[in-house]
Design an enzyme around this catalytic site. Sequence first.
Site, PDB file in Angstrom:
ATOM      1  N   ALA A 135       0.757  -1.393  -0.100  1.00  0.00           N
ATOM      2  CA  ALA A 135      -0.073  -0.084  -0.046  1.00  0.00           C
ATOM      3  C   ALA A 135       0.948   1.129  -0.042  1.00  0.00           C
ATOM      4  O   ALA A 135       2.263   1.282  -0.153  1.00  0.00           O
ATOM      5  CB  ALA A 135      -0.935   0.181   1.477  1.00  0.00           C
ATOM      6  N   ASN A 136       0.204   2.329   0.241  1.00  0.00           N
ATOM      7  CA  ASN A 136       1.125   3.559   0.366  1.00  0.00           C
ATOM      8  C   ASN A 136       0.428   4.512   1.406  1.00  0.00           C
ATOM      9  O   ASN A 136      -0.812   4.288   2.020  1.00  0.00           O
ATOM     10  CB  ASN A 136       0.949   4.499  -1.048  1.00  0.00           C
ATOM     11  CG  ASN A 136      -0.305   4.760  -1.626  1.00  0.00           C
ATOM     12  OD1 ASN A 136      -0.799   5.704  -1.070  1.00  0.00           O
ATOM     13  ND2 ASN A 136      -0.591   4.083  -2.660  1.00  0.00           N
TER      14      ASN A 136
END
Length: 219
Positions: A29-30
Amino acid sequence: LRAGPLAGKRVLVTSGPTHEPIDPVRYIANRSSGAQGTALGAALAASGAEVVFVTGPADVAPPAGVQVVRVQTAQQMLEAVQAALPCDAAVFAAAVADWRVASASDRKLKKTRDGMPKLDFAENPDILATVSQMTQGRPALVVGFAAETNDVVENATAKRKRKGCDWIVANDVSPETGIMGGTENAVHLVSDAGVEDWPRMGKDAVAQELAARIAAALE
Ligand code: C5P
């Protein structure tokens, strides 16, 4: 019927991060919170637009008064975007993962004595570029975002050309700016008319200003 400068207009917004699975319990993810995209969705709806809000798993709740489509991955986001077309304007505020794990495991990866798992990556579709370069049914206005840590305006100007979108909203997401995950933003609006440097302001104010500009552009 809604009132406001965007009454009768259909606007698509993407927001939040994407999650790219490694196995059933792990993902890549970020740090996108979805705050700017959510503020935009709210401002566009408040301006009278019919908003389709395609969001990855964001920290903030989606705005009220929009049609919410929840997705996890970049590929799902592209499908949701294509299903939401045609629209008058499309704003791509999501932080889409550039890569996914090429073949995510359908069973949880286990620790073994044979060492660490190797992850192979595949490139995700570029949703903004795909929509910008549509030869039929392209939205009249396509807006991308650019999160940069250096050479912000230069990179954004090149990105606008490369992707084929009309505007790029560029911001500096270096950790010391506190912008990613924070409540304020300092953006540069890059269009074929040139570059505007907007002062640092709340993400809500950036969203309201952008909604007003979108309304003016669609008139
Ligand atoms: O290339 P970069 O990720 O910096 O471009 C950012 C812009 O492109 C944002 O508007 C983002 O929403 C969009 N994007 C996209 N699909 C991708 C990657 C980025 O729509 N796979």
